[in-house]
Design an enzyme around this catalytic site. Structure first.
Site, PDB file in Angstrom:
ATOM      1  N   HIS A 138      47.897  55.539  53.035  1.00 22.92           N
ATOM      2  CA  HIS A 138      48.285  56.623  53.927  1.00 22.92           C
ATOM      3  C   HIS A 138      49.784  56.908  53.919  1.00 22.92           C
ATOM      4  CE1 HIS A 138      47.962  59.480  57.121  1.00 22.92           C
ATOM      5  NE2 HIS A 138      48.866  58.840  57.840  1.00 22.92           N
ATOM      6  N   CYS A 139      50.585  56.093  53.265  1.00 20.52           N
ATOM      7  CA  CYS A 139      52.038  56.264  53.353  1.00 20.52           C
ATOM      8  C   CYS A 139      52.672  56.871  52.102  1.00 20.52           C
ATOM      9  CB  CYS A 139      52.701  54.925  53.665  1.00 20.52           C
ATOM     10  SG  CYS A 139      52.342  54.309  55.323  1.00 20.52           S
TER      11      CYS A 139
END
Length: 387
Positions: free
Chosen positions: A273-274
């Site tokens: 997600h980053c």
């Protein structure tokens, strides 16, 4: 209850902590606070997921939920799981662990945390501490939460806003929530102090940053750094392929230099997600301030096009050798080994590109993913094949 009273309650572990979002960030926090002896209320919209937690099932690989059976009721410790935001009224602290994805134009999509702030508004009370762990850019906390929660309250005196960006690395057996240094910040000095005090209950080391904008930018840059270096080596892969050089041989030789070089390896893209998200948050924020962050934005674009490049190379091979292919097997779907995390996995993007371009029958094998459901990055529903 004043700031001093709330601080005393935190230090004595007498507070109830509410955690919104019990995924890869929220779940380890939930379990860690319980292990530290605090009472916790976990809120998630997925009712089936909550039921699995109640039954002490390991809903995310790597996190042991058996501690839920060991609650010390003699010390008035408890936990609660619910999908209802009204339970926030029993909480002294609220921690938000919700995703901040991109929209279809690769711009920040803050709708999930914005909607959360609107829901919290009805239940937010005086002297609560609200902490955001989600990745954002400077100004979002003030814009999203102050506008919704500051009714008849004075920030830093009888309500508090903190920021402590998550640093989870699913599957990493060396580093975890406890031993990864935890950055803590807040909008005011009192917010910073309360946030620091809370996390000191569950982590080995707190990194205090009084300027919340510095803390916010540091989180973005941590992942921009990795994205830029991965993009560099992926572009090197494109070029080496063009001139018939093995990129892995190039990296192997370069890595013999004992200083000034850190080896990054190419792959099918970036996941989690980053790393795929943060460069676009960084670039968006820079643009909003009249600054063109071309280097960072370009790195995000390079990594996003890797699955497309791979599918194009496959097409060339098929045409060149006149191959008659009917079935394709994908071995490994998650974005890194030994986890069940599919977030932004380039394997899903590549799988759907191949299905769309060639209409092959697609199968997959991944011991961590028994069934593949449709998601934002996946239009296929498949079951894992057995060998």
């Amino acid at each position: 209850m004043s700031k001093i009273e709330l601080l005393e309650k935190i230090k004595k572990k007498k507070v109830t902590v509410g955690i919104i979002g019990l995924g890869y960030v929220g779940l380890p926090l939930f379990l860690r606070f319980i292990k530290a002896g605090l009472s916790v209320c976990g809120i998630d919209q997925n009712k089936k997921y909550l039921e699995n937690l109640r039954q002490n099932k390991n809903v995310i690989s790597g996190y042991n939920t058996s501690i839920l059976k060991k609650i010390d009721k003699k010390k008035n410790q408890s936990y609660k799981l619910s999908h209802d935001f009204k339970n926030l009224t029993i909480c002294d602290v609220i921690i938000i662990c919700l995703p901040t994805p991109l929209d279809k134009k690769n711009n920040p999509d803050l709708s999930i945390i914005s909607n959360c702030a609107k829901k919290i508004k009805s239940y937010f009370k005086e002297n609560q501490l609200l902490i955001l762990e989600s990745t954002i850019y400077p100004g979002v906390i003030e814009k999203v939460f102050l506008s919704n929660l500051s009714h008849n309250l004075k920030l830093g005196e009888n309500f508090f806003l903190g920021f402590s960006p998550e640093r989870e690395d699913p599957g990493n057996k060396k580093f975890n929530l406890y031993n990864i240094p935890k950055v803590c910040s807040g909008v005011t000095g009192n917010c910073v102090e309360l946030t620091k005090s809370l996390y000191q209950n569950i982590v080995r080391k707190v990194v205090l940053e009084k300027n919340i904008n510095v803390a916010t930018m540091s989180k973005l840059f941590e992942n921009v750094y990795r994205n830029v270096n991965i993009a560099l080596v992926n572009e090197l892969k494109f070029f080496c392929h063009k001139i018939n050089i093995d990129v892995n041989d190039v990296l192997k030789v370069a890595a013999t230099k004992p200083f000034g070089f850190k080896k990054f390896e190419p792959g099918p893209g970036v996941g989690g997600h980053c790393i795929p998200i943060d460069p676009f948050y960084y670039s968006f924020f820079a643009k909003s301030k009249g600054f063109r962050s071309e280097f960072v934005y370009l790195s995000g674009r390079i990594n996003k096009k890797v699955p497309l490049w791979i599918s194009q190379q496959l097409l060339k091979k098929i045409k060149l050798k006149n191959l008659k292919i009917k079935k394709v097997l994908f071995v490994g779907l998650t974005y890194k080994k030994n986890i069940d995390d599919l977030r932004e996995s380039p394997s899903l993007i590549l799988m759907n590109l191949i299905k769309k371009k060639f209409n092959f029958k697609i199968d997959y094998y991944d011991p961590f993913i028994k069934k593949l459901n449709r998601t934002r990055n996946n239009n296929l529903t498949l079951k894992c094949v057995n060998f």
